[in-house]
Enzyme design. Structure first.
Site, PDB file in Angstrom:
ATOM      1  N   LYS A 196      -4.928  11.364   5.277  1.00  0.00           N
ATOM      2  CA  LYS A 196      -5.029  10.548   4.174  1.00  0.00           C
ATOM      3  C   LYS A 196      -6.335   9.720   4.335  1.00  0.00           C
ATOM      4  CE  LYS A 196      -4.105   5.376   4.214  1.00  0.00           C
ATOM      5  NZ  LYS A 196      -3.894   4.104   4.558  1.00  0.00           N
ATOM      6  N   LYS A 251      -2.311  12.134   1.354  1.00  0.00           N
ATOM      7  CA  LYS A 251      -2.940  10.664   0.207  1.00  0.00           C
ATOM      8  C   LYS A 251      -4.503  10.915  -0.001  1.00  0.00           C
ATOM      9  CE  LYS A 251      -1.743   5.900   0.585  1.00  0.00           C
ATOM     10  NZ  LYS A 251      -1.499   4.764   1.832  1.00  0.00           N
ATOM     11  N   SER A 277      -1.591   3.779  -5.878  1.00  0.00           N
ATOM     12  CA  SER A 277      -1.834   2.544  -6.069  1.00  0.00           C
ATOM     13  C   SER A 277      -2.853   2.616  -7.822  1.00  0.00           C
ATOM     14  CB  SER A 277      -2.196   1.318  -5.750  1.00  0.00           C
ATOM     15  OG  SER A 277      -3.460   1.461  -5.018  1.00  0.00           O
ATOM     16  N   TYR A 316       5.073   4.514  -7.342  1.00  0.00           N
ATOM     17  CA  TYR A 316       5.132   3.132  -8.352  1.00  0.00           C
ATOM     18  C   TYR A 316       5.841   3.111  -9.546  1.00  0.00           C
ATOM     19  CZ  TYR A 316       2.316   1.193  -4.353  1.00  0.00           C
ATOM     20  OH  TYR A 316       1.443   0.926  -3.945  1.00  0.00           O
TER      21      TYR A 316
HETATM   22  C1  PBG Z   1      -3.161   0.481   4.344  1.00  0.00           C
HETATM   23  C2  PBG Z   1      -2.139   1.371   3.372  1.00  0.00           C
HETATM   24  C3  PBG Z   1      -2.867   1.506   2.101  1.00  0.00           C
HETATM   25  C4  PBG Z   1      -2.265   2.228   1.744  1.00  0.00           C
HETATM   26  C5  PBG Z   1      -0.899   2.662   2.271  1.00  0.00           C
HETATM   27  N1  PBG Z   1      -1.150   2.496   3.373  1.00  0.00           N
HETATM   28  C6  PBG Z   1      -4.488   1.107   1.747  1.00  0.00           C
HETATM   29  C7  PBG Z   1      -5.242   1.741   2.941  1.00  0.00           C
HETATM   30  O1  PBG Z   1      -5.649   2.786   3.434  1.00  0.00           O
HETATM   31  O2  PBG Z   1      -6.668   0.678   2.669  1.00  0.00           O
HETATM   32  C8  PBG Z   1      -2.269   2.500   0.185  1.00  0.00           C
HETATM   33  C9  PBG Z   1      -1.222   2.474  -1.178  1.00  0.00           C
HETATM   34  C10 PBG Z   1      -2.239   2.595  -2.291  1.00  0.00           C
HETATM   35  O3  PBG Z   1      -3.036   2.327  -2.709  1.00  0.00           O
HETATM   36  O4  PBG Z   1      -0.593   2.698  -2.786  1.00  0.00           O
HETATM   37  N2  PBG Z   1      -2.087   1.272   5.350  1.00  0.00           N
END
Ligand code: PBG
Length: 332
Positions: A196, A251, A277, A316
């Protein structure tokens, strides 16, 4: 004609039927996971400004939507809670009667075949919006793992099929596996956010969850990965594999296709990719301006994520993509 050309690659692209015969990659609703946002109350369907077409649902409304989506073949959801019960250490994440466990119990009761994944991280529950425990301006790894273990147990007790730790703390997969097993939850899967990245493309999500704006420690770079690195993903994947993950995730997805491919080629666990997102919101924004066709962008982006090696895709677009696939429309 003055020359012979034995290999004419265009011959195989000459018709829709011929293209269909050799298409290497296909999508199926089984491969899609729908990330969904919960909110308190009943009868609630709150539009999310930063994610057009996405909503925060109260548990009762979420049941209705999931039932509709199951008819389309979307059988797996990934749940995020949006709560105003925030505190510096995010203790409300452990409340067995909190929003997520309550919703999970209801969903399981009404839709027993729904495959439920729940997000494990503290950001919706902390006043500072970080995924872990903030001590003296730093995220404390082991204190965070300790609370995540207990959060996993609360979610497992409520009936989730998968827990999905999205926090990027070291050692959390093994700790969660150990704690779940110790308490009899050997059948709960772990979807690890393995690679991530500290990405700007999470912006619209943070609006959806109304997470706090990371005041004290301004970004997540001390725990999420540097977008410049690929080899580091191998170390994460090796560790998650050894610690008992059931699937490993990359991700975001579209800007990290090389990482998806690398993990697919070098590990034998299923690979998940999260079309986040920002990826979704960008396509919507461009389509709104008339600059791209949204349906075509949705299909192409998901197909390419799959081509890179993703076995499952969190998106989504899941219900919309399933609609297209169910109409029998080919990718041509
Ligand atoms: C945080 C988390 C995030 C997302 C999923 N879990 C955001 C972050 O790490 O700040 C992002 C998902 C997305 O942007 O669709 N635990």
């Amino acid at each position: 004609m003055s020359y012979s050309l034995p290999q004419r690659n265009r011959r195989n692209r000459s018709s829709s039927a011929n293209r269909g015969l050799q298409r290497e990659t296909r999508l199926h609703p089984d491969q899609l996971i729908y990330p969904m946002f919960l909110c308190e109350g009943s009868g609630e369907k709150q539009p999310i400004e930063t994610l057009p077409g996405q909503f925060r649902w109260s548990p009762d409304r979420m049941v209705e939507i999931c039932a509709e989506n199951q008819k389309k073949g979307i059988n797996t959801i990934n749940l995020f809670g949006s709560t105003n019960q925030k505190s510096p250490h995010g203790e409300s994440a452990l409340d067995p009667d909190g929003l997520v466990p309550t919703a999970v119990r209801l969903l399981k009761q009404e839709l027993p075949s729904l495959n439920i994944q729940s997000d494990l991280a503290l950001d919706p529950y902390t006043t500072h919006g970080h995924d872990g425990i903030l001590i003296n301006g730093q995220i404390d790894n082991d204190a965070t793992v300790d609370i995540l273990q207990r959060m996993a147990l609360v979610h497992a007790g409520a009936g989730v099929d998968w827990v999905a730790p999205s926090d990027m703390m070291d050692g959390r997969v093994g700790a969660i596996r150990h704690f779940l097993d110790l308490n009899g939850f050997t059948t709960v899967n772990i979807l690890s956010y393995t690679a991530k990245y500290a990405s700007c493309f999470y912006g619209p999500f943070r609006g959806a969850l109304e997470t706090a704006p990371l005041a004290e420690l301004k970004d997540k770079k001390t725990y999420q990965m540097d977008p410049a690195n690929r080899r580091e993903a191998f170390r994460e994947a090796r560790q998650d594999t050894a610690e008992g993950a059931d699937a490993i995730m990359v991700k975001p997805a579209s800007h990290y296709l090389d990482v998806i491919l690398a993990l697919k080629q070098n590990f034998d666990l299923p690979v998940a990719a999260y079309q986040v997102s920002g990826e979704y919101a960008m396509m919507h924004a461009a389509a709104q301006k008339g600059w791209i066709n949204l349906t075509a962008a949705m299909e192409e982006s998901l197909l390419c994520i799959r081509r890179a090696g993703a076995d499952m895709i969190l998106t989504y677009f899941a219900p919309e993509m399933a609609d297209r696939l169910n109409q029998g429309i080919s990718h041509d």
